[in-house]
Design a protein around this motif. Structure first.
Motif, PDB file in Angstrom:
ATOM      1  N   GLY A 384      27.047 -79.450 -77.516  1.00 20.10           N
ATOM      2  CA  GLY A 384      27.370 -78.028 -77.379  1.00 20.10           C
ATOM      3  C   GLY A 384      27.143 -77.308 -78.694  1.00 20.10           C
ATOM      4  O   GLY A 384      27.350 -76.104 -78.790  1.00 20.10           O
ATOM      5  N   SER A 385      26.726 -78.051 -79.706  1.00 15.57           N
ATOM      6  CA  SER A 385      26.516 -77.450 -81.020  1.00 15.57           C
ATOM      7  C   SER A 385      25.078 -76.950 -81.130  1.00 15.57           C
ATOM      8  O   SER A 385      24.130 -77.738 -81.028  1.00 15.57           O
ATOM      9  CB  SER A 385      26.786 -78.501 -82.105  1.00 15.57           C
ATOM     10  N   VAL A 386      24.940 -75.652 -81.342  1.00 17.16           N
ATOM     11  CA  VAL A 386      23.595 -75.077 -81.441  1.00 17.16           C
ATOM     12  C   VAL A 386      22.877 -75.645 -82.672  1.00 17.16           C
ATOM     13  O   VAL A 386      21.692 -75.966 -82.638  1.00 17.16           O
ATOM     14  CB  VAL A 386      23.667 -73.539 -81.487  1.00 17.16           C
ATOM     15  N   ARG A 387      23.637 -75.864 -83.756  1.00 10.95           N
ATOM     16  CA  ARG A 387      23.028 -76.421 -84.970  1.00 10.95           C
ATOM     17  C   ARG A 387      22.410 -77.795 -84.675  1.00 10.95           C
ATOM     18  O   ARG A 387      21.262 -78.077 -85.006  1.00 10.95           O
ATOM     19  CB  ARG A 387      24.111 -76.562 -86.050  1.00 10.95           C
ATOM     20  N   MET A 388      23.188 -78.625 -83.966  1.00 14.39           N
ATOM     21  CA  MET A 388      22.704 -79.967 -83.641  1.00 14.39           C
ATOM     22  C   MET A 388      21.542 -79.883 -82.640  1.00 14.39           C
ATOM     23  O   MET A 388      20.543 -80.582 -82.770  1.00 14.39           O
ATOM     24  CB  MET A 388      23.874 -80.738 -83.015  1.00 14.39           C
ATOM     25  N   ALA A 389      21.711 -79.008 -81.633  1.00 22.35           N
ATOM     26  CA  ALA A 389      20.673 -78.873 -80.606  1.00 22.35           C
ATOM     27  C   ALA A 389      19.341 -78.488 -81.248  1.00 22.35           C
ATOM     28  O   ALA A 389      18.283 -79.026 -80.883  1.00 22.35           O
ATOM     29  CB  ALA A 389      21.092 -77.840 -79.570  1.00 22.35           C
ATOM     30  N   LYS A 390      19.394 -77.587 -82.230  1.00 20.26           N
ATOM     31  CA  LYS A 390      18.153 -77.174 -82.908  1.00 20.26           C
ATOM     32  C   LYS A 390      17.490 -78.368 -83.572  1.00 20.26           C
ATOM     33  O   LYS A 390      16.275 -78.484 -83.603  1.00 20.26           O
ATOM     34  CB  LYS A 390      18.493 -76.146 -83.991  1.00 20.26           C
ATOM     35  N   GLN A 391      18.332 -79.266 -84.111  1.00 16.15           N
ATOM     36  CA  GLN A 391      17.764 -80.416 -84.825  1.00 16.15           C
ATOM     37  C   GLN A 391      17.143 -81.431 -83.895  1.00 16.15           C
ATOM     38  O   GLN A 391      16.104 -82.001 -84.189  1.00 16.15           O
ATOM     39  CB  GLN A 391      18.879 -81.128 -85.583  1.00 16.15           C
ATOM     40  N   ILE A 392      17.805 -81.705 -82.755  1.00 24.01           N
ATOM     41  CA  ILE A 392      17.353 -82.847 -81.958  1.00 24.01           C
ATOM     42  C   ILE A 392      16.610 -82.459 -80.678  1.00 24.01           C
ATOM     43  O   ILE A 392      15.955 -83.299 -80.080  1.00 24.01           O
ATOM     44  CB  ILE A 392      18.528 -83.789 -81.596  1.00 24.01           C
ATOM     45  N   MET A 393      16.728 -81.190 -80.245  1.00 22.25           N
ATOM     46  CA  MET A 393      16.126 -80.863 -78.942  1.00 22.25           C
ATOM     47  C   MET A 393      15.855 -79.363 -78.847  1.00 22.25           C
ATOM     48  O   MET A 393      16.335 -78.696 -77.936  1.00 22.25           O
ATOM     49  CB  MET A 393      17.050 -81.328 -77.809  1.00 22.25           C
ATOM     50  N   SER A 394      15.023 -78.884 -79.762  1.00 24.95           N
ATOM     51  CA  SER A 394      14.885 -77.435 -79.885  1.00 24.95           C
ATOM     52  C   SER A 394      14.251 -76.783 -78.649  1.00 24.95           C
ATOM     53  O   SER A 394      14.362 -75.581 -78.461  1.00 24.95           O
ATOM     54  CB  SER A 394      14.087 -77.094 -81.141  1.00 24.95           C
ATOM     55  N   SER A 395      13.574 -77.579 -77.784  1.00 25.25           N
ATOM     56  CA  SER A 395      12.968 -76.965 -76.590  1.00 25.25           C
ATOM     57  C   SER A 395      13.707 -77.300 -75.298  1.00 25.25           C
ATOM     58  O   SER A 395      13.196 -77.051 -74.218  1.00 25.25           O
ATOM     59  CB  SER A 395      11.525 -77.442 -76.424  1.00 25.25           C
ATOM     60  N   LYS A 396      14.881 -77.896 -75.416  1.00 23.13           N
ATOM     61  CA  LYS A 396      15.577 -78.381 -74.216  1.00 23.13           C
ATOM     62  C   LYS A 396      15.821 -77.257 -73.208  1.00 23.13           C
ATOM     63  O   LYS A 396      15.825 -77.489 -72.001  1.00 23.13           O
ATOM     64  CB  LYS A 396      16.906 -78.999 -74.651  1.00 23.13           C
ATOM     65  N   GLY A 397      16.042 -76.040 -73.699  1.00 20.76           N
ATOM     66  CA  GLY A 397      16.405 -74.959 -72.776  1.00 20.76           C
ATOM     67  C   GLY A 397      15.291 -73.974 -72.493  1.00 20.76           C
ATOM     68  O   GLY A 397      15.546 -72.902 -71.945  1.00 20.76           O
ATOM     69  N   VAL A 398      14.055 -74.285 -72.886  1.00 17.74           N
ATOM     70  CA  VAL A 398      12.984 -73.297 -72.689  1.00 17.74           C
ATOM     71  C   VAL A 398      12.873 -72.918 -71.212  1.00 17.74           C
ATOM     72  O   VAL A 398      13.103 -73.760 -70.349  1.00 17.74           O
ATOM     73  CB  VAL A 398      11.578 -73.793 -73.188  1.00 17.74           C
ATOM     74  N   PRO A 399      12.600 -71.681 -70.878  1.00 16.00           N
ATOM     75  CA  PRO A 399      12.089 -70.593 -71.704  1.00 16.00           C
ATOM     76  C   PRO A 399      13.150 -69.889 -72.553  1.00 16.00           C
ATOM     77  O   PRO A 399      12.829 -68.943 -73.273  1.00 16.00           O
ATOM     78  CB  PRO A 399      11.545 -69.611 -70.654  1.00 16.00           C
ATOM     79  N   PHE A 400      14.408 -70.331 -72.450  1.00 15.10           N
ATOM     80  CA  PHE A 400      15.447 -69.649 -73.227  1.00 15.10           C
ATOM     81  C   PHE A 400      15.500 -70.239 -74.630  1.00 15.10           C
ATOM     82  O   PHE A 400      15.117 -71.392 -74.842  1.00 15.10           O
ATOM     83  CB  PHE A 400      16.802 -69.790 -72.514  1.00 15.10           C
ATOM     84  N   SER A 401      16.024 -69.432 -75.555  1.00 12.70           N
ATOM     85  CA  SER A 401      16.126 -69.897 -76.935  1.00 12.70           C
ATOM     86  C   SER A 401      17.220 -70.948 -77.031  1.00 12.70           C
ATOM     87  O   SER A 401      18.246 -70.864 -76.346  1.00 12.70           O
ATOM     88  CB  SER A 401      16.463 -68.697 -77.830  1.00 12.70           C
ATOM     89  N   ILE A 402      17.026 -71.907 -77.917  1.00 14.91           N
ATOM     90  CA  ILE A 402      18.049 -72.953 -78.075  1.00 14.91           C
ATOM     91  C   ILE A 402      19.351 -72.354 -78.623  1.00 14.91           C
ATOM     92  O   ILE A 402      20.425 -72.906 -78.431  1.00 14.91           O
ATOM     93  CB  ILE A 402      17.522 -74.138 -78.934  1.00 14.91           C
ATOM     94  N   GLU A 403      19.247 -71.173 -79.242  1.00  7.11           N
ATOM     95  CA  GLU A 403      20.466 -70.461 -79.696  1.00  7.11           C
ATOM     96  C   GLU A 403      21.391 -70.204 -78.509  1.00  7.11           C
ATOM     97  O   GLU A 403      22.593 -70.077 -78.663  1.00  7.11           O
ATOM     98  CB  GLU A 403      20.100 -69.082 -80.290  1.00  7.11           C
ATOM     99  N   ASP A 404      20.808 -70.070 -77.324  1.00  6.87           N
ATOM    100  CA  ASP A 404      21.604 -69.755 -76.132  1.00  6.87           C
ATOM    101  C   ASP A 404      21.965 -71.001 -75.325  1.00  6.87           C
ATOM    102  O   ASP A 404      22.361 -70.898 -74.162  1.00  6.87           O
ATOM    103  CB  ASP A 404      20.826 -68.782 -75.229  1.00  6.87           C
ATOM    104  N   TRP A 405      21.821 -72.182 -75.919  1.00 10.80           N
ATOM    105  CA  TRP A 405      22.023 -73.425 -75.157  1.00 10.80           C
ATOM    106  C   TRP A 405      23.368 -73.462 -74.414  1.00 10.80           C
ATOM    107  O   TRP A 405      23.390 -73.744 -73.206  1.00 10.80           O
ATOM    108  CB  TRP A 405      21.836 -74.636 -76.084  1.00 10.80           C
ATOM    109  N   PRO A 406      24.513 -73.142 -75.064  1.00 10.22           N
ATOM    110  CA  PRO A 406      25.770 -73.209 -74.309  1.00 10.22           C
ATOM    111  C   PRO A 406      25.750 -72.280 -73.081  1.00 10.22           C
ATOM    112  O   PRO A 406      26.232 -72.652 -72.008  1.00 10.22           O
ATOM    113  CB  PRO A 406      26.830 -72.765 -75.330  1.00 10.22           C
TER     114      PRO A 406
END
Ligand code: B12
Ligand code: SF4
Length: 602
Positions: A384-406
């Motif tokens: 749930g950490s955007v910082r961690m998500a950016k590091q390990i899976m920056s495209s996991k939520g595309v087309p949405f920005s990983i900033e919006d992962w939660p």
């Protein structure tokens, strides 16, 4: 003891007979651990077999007393085998006669391994239990090395090692768990000559079998190429465990910890998928499951539309043909990602209408379906950490920005739950560089799921650097004793939430309190160390979370600021608007003018 379909009894112990098979045995004998081959009780039993330590086998035996019963063909070969074995078989049958090759259950090896045998080939998914989720639960309960599946894999290897003909054949291992033998260097112990990394369709694999048959020395490891052409992938024409038929390979979202993403992104041809579905039914299977990392990419690979905007019509057409195939009584989803549920909620609705009637999964306390049916694919939440998500899976939520992962997770889960999808969602605990702040943000997200009345089975696992991935060399937590109080709390909160639907009986909560604390006193206190204590009290419910927080023993999570679907859609880049479906609503302001201008420009 177990009884085969043709009435013969087998023991699952080491069984060595020195009597040669009447025909001298088969040239090539294929097999897989019993715990990976059984086609009984659905996916969850195999996941439990992979995750519980051997001393808890009794729990499985009580719940599924017949789990070891398997069915045979009239010649004693296996009626079903994991899809991997079936493809090795199919690959070999391009070169060898059908009476040279057989696929059998471990207990039947002595019927087929004889003086004529030159190769015993084992396909395995998870032989030593060192992969994520499998290792973590066995380690919580006391032994990280011996999940039930690993015990049975070792029995299989021991049986092969003890064969009186062992000198005259080579043992080749393949499948997604082969790397575990390489990494633990257990070749001698398990009596394995060679591990193949990659697919059986490769001509290099065939060459390896030729070599083995000529009696030549084999290298310890052979890496073979993955086909890049969808037509080069073979399909089984016999029955597979759980009716598994491949739908896609690769993924495309490029998470750094992921193995399957290293394979080329391919969606397999519909006619071949349907052929394998029919073959399963013909051979007595009533269940089908399409194997994929993300079902939503099918029909949208290498098209003009980016793969993360699902091809609604193609998917609905494929699944409709599958569930309407005569003889298919049950259909189970495998893996997917969550962003497509936000992109195209109507697709989820249409798939639910098609798939729910054939789903064998029932969640009486969650589902609004008249028969309480539900769909439960596996989805990666991971953090749930955007910082961690950016590091390990920056495209996991595309087309949405990983900033919006939660927000993507929460909105996606809302859409899924509204359509009776209650996914199993994996979380990774102990990522390299994970701070308390990262864990707290994941805990925030978990509490937000609870606060919003959403439901997913949350499956936390400890970070495992998987072979060949871009995080292969990284180190995270290696033992449960190293987990911090917050990491333990995250794990135990997930399990507490998972058990919610089972807790509505009068006796449920009481049993959990007693069971959890009893287990702690008996075994877990020493094993998992002091950081485990308060999270376990929280899990048991014996002291309220409010009171535990007041005492400073746990962190209860703070509300997460969430974007609605409309806001998420509005955050997309205008170049992506052309791929949105207006029937989902929530279109960004100026959508129609933008599309008209775009059409004019094109
Ligand atoms: C369907 C599936 C399941 C199903 C059914 C499994 C079954 N027994 O049939 C269920 C849900 C039960 C399951 C459970 C688990 N799974 Co699973 N599963 C899959 C999935 C989606 C498809 C597997 C499949 O059938 N693929 C199609 C076949 C054709 O591919 P294949 O087996 O890899 O075979 C090819 C090659 O490997 C090779 N090959 C295979 N065998 C051999 C043998 C020889 C000798 C040779 C030369 C070549 C060869 O050739 C084949 C192609 O031609 C994969 C992901 C994926 N896309 O592969 C995950 C995957 C294999 N599972 C995984 C995991 C972690 C698990 C669990 C441990 C999860 C858990 N904790 O519960 C358990 C373990 C179960 C057990 N009994 O031990 C991981 C494996 C990671 C690893 N080992 O490193 C994967 C890769 C998912 C992932 N994203 O990480 N799984
Ligand atoms: S979304 Fe899943 S399958 Fe795709 S790259 Fe990430 S972890 Fe791998």
């Amino acid at each position: 003891m177990s009884t085969s379909g043709n009435g013969t009894a087998h023991s699952s112990n080491l069984q060595v007979t020195h009597e040669a098979p009447a025909d001298g045995g088969r040239l090539i004998v294929l097999t897989a651990p019993l715990t990976e081959a059984i086609d009984h009780a659905g996916y969850f039993i195999q996941m439990a077999l992979a995750s519980l330590p051997i001393w808890m086998e009794g729990v499985i035996n009580r719940k599924y007393p017949k789990w070891r019963e398997v069915e045979h063909n009239p010649d004693g070969s296996a009626r079903y085998m994991p899809a991997g074995v079936r493809l090795v078989e199919k690959s070999l049958l391009r070169e060898y006669r059908s009476d040279d090759v057989v696929a059998c259950f471990p207990d039947d090896l002595h019927k087929f391994v004889g003086p004529r045998t030159r190769v015993v080939a084992v396909s395995t998914h998870n032989p030593l239990g060192v992969t994520f989720a499998a290792g973590v639960y066995t380690s919580i309960f006391g032994s990280s090395r011996m999940p039930i599946n690993s015990h049975y894999s070792r029995l299989l290897f021991a049986k092969i090692k003890a064969s009186p003909y062992r000198e005259s054949f080579k043992v080749i291992v393949g499948g997604s768990g082969g790397w575990q033998i390489i990494q633990t260097d257990t070749y001698e112990e398990l009596s394995v000559d060679c591990v193949v990394e990659g697919r059986s369709e490769s001509t290099d694999t065939l060459e390896l079998f030729r070599k083995a048959i000529r009696g030549e020395e084999l290298p310890r490891v052979v890496e073979v190429k993955h086909p890049i052409d969808r037509e080069a992938i073979l399909f089984p024409d016999t029955r597979t465990t759980f009716g598994v038929v491949e739908m896609t390979t690769g993924c495309g979202r490029r998470c750094k910890f992921c193995v399957p993403d290293l394979n080329p992104q391919i969606d397999l041809p519909k006619d071949k998928i349907m052929g394998a579905v029919r073959a399963n039914v013909r051979n007595g299977n009533k269940q089908i499951s399409l194997a994929t990392e993300d079902m939503f990419i099918w029909g949208q690979v290498h098209t003009e539309t980016p793969f993360y905007f699902p091809n609604r019509e193609a998917l609905v057409d494929l699944y409709s043909d599958i569930v309407n195939t005569p003889g298919v009584e049950q259909h189970v989803l495998s893996h997917c990602t969550i962003a497509p549920a936000v992109v195209d909620p109507l697709l989820i609705k249409q798939l639910s209408d098609l798939l729910l009637p054939k789903s064998p999964i029932h969640f009486p306390l969650l589902s609004s379906h008249p028969q309480k049916k539900a769909l439960s694919p596996l989805i990666g939440l991971e953090t749930g950490s955007v910082r961690m998500a950016k590091q390990i899976m920056s495209s996991k939520g595309v087309p949405f920005s990983i900033e919006d992962w939660p927000s993507v997770v929460l909105e996606g889960l809302r859409v899924l739950n509204e359509n009776n999808w209650f996914p199993a969602m994996t979380l990774i605990v102990g990522n390299p560089g994970e701070t308390d702040q990262d864990v707290m943000e994941t805990i925030d997200l978990v509490y937000e799921i609870e606060r919003r009345g959403l439901f997913a089975f949350l499956i936390p696992s400890i970070f495992t650097p998987l072979h060949d991935t871009r995080m292969e060399k990284e180190k995270g937590v290696t033992q449960t004793r190293q987990l911090t109080p917050l990491q333990w709390q995250l794990m135990m909160k997930c399990w507490k939430m998972n058990l919610r639907p089972g807790q509505y009986s009068w006796w449920g909560p009481m049993a959990w309190r007693m069971g959890a604390i009893g287990m702690w006193l008996y075994k877990l206190r020493r094993l998992n160390g002091p950081n485990f204590t308060w999270p376990l009290w929280m899990f048991s419910g014996a002291i309220s979370e409010k009171n535990l927080q007041r005492l400073g023993k746990i962190y209860r999570g703070k509300p997460v600021k969430v974007k609605t679907r409309k806001e998420l859609i509005a955050s997309l880049k205008p170049k992506d608007w052309q791929y949105l479906r207006a029937d989902n609503g929530d279109m960004p302001a100026g959508f129609e003018q933008h599309l008209a201008a775009h059409a004019a420009a094109v």
